[in-house]
Scaffold this active site. Structure first.
Site, short mmCIF file in Angstrom:
data_model
loop_
_atom_site.label_atom_id
_atom_site.label_comp_id
_atom_site.label_asym_id
_atom_site.label_seq_id
_atom_site.Cartn_x
_atom_site.Cartn_y
_atom_site.Cartn_z
N ASP A 1 3.28 12.18 2.35
CA ASP A 1 2.69 11.05 1.64
C ASP A 1 1.83 11.58 0.50
O ASP A 1 0.99 12.46 0.71
CB ASP A 1 1.85 10.20 2.60
CG ASP A 1 1.47 8.86 1.99
OD1 ASP A 1 2.22 8.38 1.10
OD2 ASP A 1 0.44 8.29 2.39
N HIS B 1 -5.75 3.94 -7.93
CA HIS B 1 -6.09 3.97 -6.51
C HIS B 1 -7.05 5.13 -6.21
O HIS B 1 -8.05 4.97 -5.53
CB HIS B 1 -4.82 4.10 -5.67
CG HIS B 1 -5.07 4.28 -4.20
ND1 HIS B 1 -5.54 3.26 -3.39
CD2 HIS B 1 -4.93 5.37 -3.39
CE1 HIS B 1 -5.67 3.71 -2.16
NE2 HIS B 1 -5.31 4.99 -2.13
N GLU C 1 -1.35 0.23 3.01
CA GLU C 1 -1.15 0.91 1.74
C GLU C 1 0.24 0.54 1.22
O GLU C 1 1.24 0.76 1.90
CB GLU C 1 -1.33 2.42 1.87
CG GLU C 1 -2.77 2.79 2.19
CD GLU C 1 -3.11 4.26 2.01
OE1 GLU C 1 -2.18 5.10 2.07
OE2 GLU C 1 -4.31 4.56 1.82
N GLU D 1 3.31 1.14 -0.83
CA GLU D 1 3.87 2.37 -1.39
C GLU D 1 5.38 2.23 -1.60
O GLU D 1 6.01 1.31 -1.10
CB GLU D 1 3.60 3.56 -0.45
CG GLU D 1 2.10 3.73 -0.13
CD GLU D 1 1.75 5.08 0.44
OE1 GLU D 1 2.54 6.03 0.28
OE2 GLU D 1 0.66 5.18 1.05
N ASP E 1 2.01 2.08 4.51
CA ASP E 1 1.35 3.19 5.19
C ASP E 1 0.04 2.66 5.80
O ASP E 1 -1.04 2.80 5.23
CB ASP E 1 1.07 4.30 4.16
CG ASP E 1 0.33 5.48 4.77
OD1 ASP E 1 0.46 5.70 5.98
OD2 ASP E 1 -0.39 6.17 4.00
N ARG F 1 -9.33 2.69 8.15
CA ARG F 1 -10.31 3.29 7.24
C ARG F 1 -11.52 3.87 7.96
O ARG F 1 -12.10 4.86 7.50
CB ARG F 1 -10.78 2.24 6.22
CG ARG F 1 -9.66 1.67 5.37
CD ARG F 1 -8.97 2.73 4.56
NE ARG F 1 -7.89 2.17 3.73
CZ ARG F 1 -6.97 2.90 3.13
NH1 ARG F 1 -6.97 4.22 3.26
NH2 ARG F 1 -6.03 2.33 2.41
N GLN G 1 -10.47 7.10 9.41
CA GLN G 1 -10.23 8.01 8.28
C GLN G 1 -11.54 8.57 7.73
O GLN G 1 -11.65 9.77 7.47
CB GLN G 1 -9.48 7.25 7.18
CG GLN G 1 -9.10 8.10 5.97
CD GLN G 1 -8.33 7.29 4.91
OE1 GLN G 1 -8.03 6.12 5.11
NE2 GLN G 1 -8.02 7.91 3.79
N LYS H 1 -3.70 7.50 10.15
CA LYS H 1 -2.43 7.06 9.55
C LYS H 1 -1.20 7.39 10.39
O LYS H 1 -0.13 6.84 10.15
CB LYS H 1 -2.28 7.70 8.17
CG LYS H 1 -3.25 7.14 7.14
CD LYS H 1 -3.39 8.07 5.95
CE LYS H 1 -4.36 7.54 4.92
NZ LYS H 1 -3.80 6.48 4.08
N THR I 1 4.08 4.08 10.41
CA THR I 1 4.36 3.85 9.00
C THR I 1 5.61 2.98 8.94
O THR I 1 6.66 3.36 9.47
CB THR I 1 4.61 5.18 8.25
OG1 THR I 1 3.50 6.05 8.46
CG2 THR I 1 4.81 4.93 6.75
N GLU J 1 -9.29 -1.93 -1.41
CA GLU J 1 -9.56 -2.18 -2.83
C GLU J 1 -9.60 -3.67 -3.14
O GLU J 1 -10.45 -4.12 -3.90
CB GLU J 1 -8.47 -1.52 -3.69
CG GLU J 1 -8.46 -0.01 -3.61
CD GLU J 1 -7.15 0.56 -4.14
OE1 GLU J 1 -6.19 0.67 -3.34
OE2 GLU J 1 -7.07 0.86 -5.34
MN MN Z 1 -0.65 6.52 1.96
#
Ligand code: MN
Length: 405
Positions: free
Chosen positions: A120, A127, A192, A194, A226, A230, A233, A246, A250, A351
C-alpha cells in the site's frame, strides 16, 4: 456495437469488458466471467464449447481465478479481449453466445484473483499533507523523503476480501488522553479510498522492472477500501509504519478493469518538483482520469480524483522492484488514499470530518465522525471511455459488524 441488450449505454459496454470470478445458485463452482451490460459471460463454458480447450489460454480461462490468465502476458490479454469483443459484437454469434450469459443479479462474486504480496502506497500529496497536519502538527506536513520516493509499506495479503464482505470492528491497544494504555474496540474506525493495481506478469529475483514496463506487467485495476483504525494506528505506527491498524481487512472490487479499457482515460500526471531520480522517470508520464465517489450510508460525502495523484502506478511499480525484489502473478499494490485539494475531495473520514472536529450529518439526521456499527460504505468510480463513452469501475462496499466480545 454489441448485440447484448442494454450494452450501448452501459458503463459495462463493449468498450469495458472487466473480468471477475463468479458462481451461481445452480452452479456453485467459481469460474471466470466477463461483464457485459447486466450480464456475465461464462468463460469456462465458452472454452468448453470451443474446438480448442487445452492450449495455455483456454486452460487459463477455465480456471477458478484470474492468476493463470494474468500470467500469460499482454499478447494473450489482447487476443482474448479481441475474441470476446468479436463474440459480443458479431450478431451471427448471438445464438451461440446468448446461452452462456448469466444475469448479474444471479451471480455471486468472489475474489477475482489470488493475491500474492500486497503493498500500500501513500501517493496523494493532499492526503499526506492533511495527515501530516493532523498527526504531527508541530512538524512539516510532508516528511523530507515524500517527494523523492513513493512511500509505501507491505500490507497483509491474506486479509484482502471481496466487496460485500462484512467488516468486523477491530480491537487493539489504544492510548488514552491521560496516558494510559488500554485494550478495546477502535473508536476511530475509518476508510481509505484507493485504487489498486494487479500484477500479471512476474519478474525474476535480482532484476528490476522499469516504469515504462508498467503495461507489460500490470493486468488491471480494482477499487480498494483500506479500512483503518486511526486510534490503533496513532499508538503503533512509529517508527515502522502501519501494522494492526490496517491488517484486519482490506476490501477490493470484484471486477478487474483491464488497463486496455482505460486507454482513453489517460491524462497528464502532475508535474514533479524536485526532479525524481532516473529510475522513477517515465518516457510517457500519465495518470488515469478516474472520478471516485464515496458514500456513507447512501449519502455521497466525497468525490476524489485519481488523476491528482503525485506518484503514478508506473513509478510505484518501478520503486517496489528497484532493489531487486521480484514480482509474482497476483501481487497487488494500492495507490494510497486518494484526496484532492477540495474539502469535497477527501478520501478518508479522518479528513472529511477533520479528525472529528467537523461531523457529517447523514440523511437520517444522525451525525458521524467515524464509523459506527451497521454503517455501510461504498466506493465507486467512473472513467472516460473511447468515443464519448463512460466506464463504471464497479464498486467496493462493506458494512461494519460489532467488535468481538
Ligand atoms: Mn492505505
Amino acid at each position: 456495437m454489441s448485440w447484448v441488450a442494454g450494452a450501448e449505454d452501459s458503463p459495462y459496454g463493449i468498450h469495458h469488458l472487466p473480468y471477475g470470478v463468479f458462481s451461481t445458485p445452480d452452479d456453485p463452482a467459481p469460474r471466470l466471467g466477463v461483464r457485459i451490460a447486466d450480464r456475465v459471460l461464462d468463460l469456462r463454458k465458452v472454452v468448453s464449447g470451443s474446438t480448442c480447450s487445452d492450449c495455455p489460454t483456454c486452460s487459463a480461462l477455465a480456471s477458478d481465478t484470474l492468476n493463470p490468465f494474468m500470467a500469460l502476458g499482454r499478447e494473450a490479454w489482447s487476443k482474448v479481449r479481441g475474441n470476446i469483443t468479436d463474440a459480443l459484437t458479431d450478431s451471427d454469434l448471438a445464438g451461440v453466445i446468448s446461452p452462456l450469459l448469466t444475469p448479474i443479479a444471479d451471480a455471486r462474486m468472489h475474489l477475482p484473483f489470488t493475491p500474492g504480496d500486497y503493498v500500500d502506497f501513500y501517493s496523494s500529496e493532499h492526503h499526506a499533507t492533511n495527515l501530516g497536519a493532523m498527526f504531527r502538527p508541530n512538524e512539516p506536513a510532508l516528511l523530507p523523503n515524500w517527494k523523492h520516493l513513493p512511500v509505501g509499506y507491505h500490507g497483509r495479503a491474506g486479509t484482502i476480501v471481496p466487496s460485500g464482505t462484512p467488516i468486523v470492528r477491530p480491537r487493539g491497544q489504544l492510548r488514552t488522553g491521560d496516558g494510559r494504555t488500554v485494550f478495546g474496540p477502535s473508536a476511530r474506525f475509518d476508510i481509505e479510498t484507493e485504487v489498486g493495481f494487479v500484477v500479471g506478469v512476474p519478474s525474476r529475483l535480482g532484476t528490476t522492472v522499469s516504469a515504462d514496463a508498467f503495461t507489460e506487467h500490470v493486468f488491471g485495476v480494482v477499487l480498494v477500501n483500506d479500512w483503518s483504525a486511526r486510534d490503533i494506528q496513532t499508538w503503533e505506527y512509529r517508527p515502522l509504519g502501519p501494522f494492526l491498524a490496517k491488517s484486519f481487512a482490506t476490501s477490493i472490487g470484484t471486477w478487474v478493469t483491464p488497463l486496455d479499457a482505460l486507454a482513453a482515460a489517460r491524462v497528464p500526471a502532475p508535474a514533479q518538483d524536485p526532479e525524481v531520480l532516473p529510475y522513477l522517470t517515465e518516457s510517457d508520464r500519465y495518470a488515469y482520469d478516474l472520478e471516485l465517489s464515496v458514500s456513507w450510508n447512501g449519502m455521497e460525502v466525497s468525490r476524489p480524483r485519481f488523476a491528482d495523484m503525485y506518484w503514478t502506478p508506473a513509478q510505484q511499480l518501478a520503486h517496489m522492484t528497484v532493489n531487486g525484489a521480484s514480482l509474482r502473478t497476483g501481487d497487488f499494490y494500492a495507490s494510497g488514499t486518494v484526496s484532492g485539494p477540495g474539502k469535497d475531495q477527501r478520501g478518508s473520514f479522518l479528513e472529511v470530518t477533520w479528525a472529528g472536529a467537523e461531523p457529517v450529518k447523514l440523511p437520517d439526521g444522525s451525525t458521524r465522525t467515524f464509523l459506527e456499527d451497521g454503517d455501510a460504505v461504498t466506493i465507486s468510480a467512473t472513467a472516460p471511455g473511447p468515443r464519448g463513452t463512460m466506464l463504471g469501475l464497479g464498486e467496493v462496499t462493506g458494512t461494519i459488524a460489532p467488535a468481538l466480545d
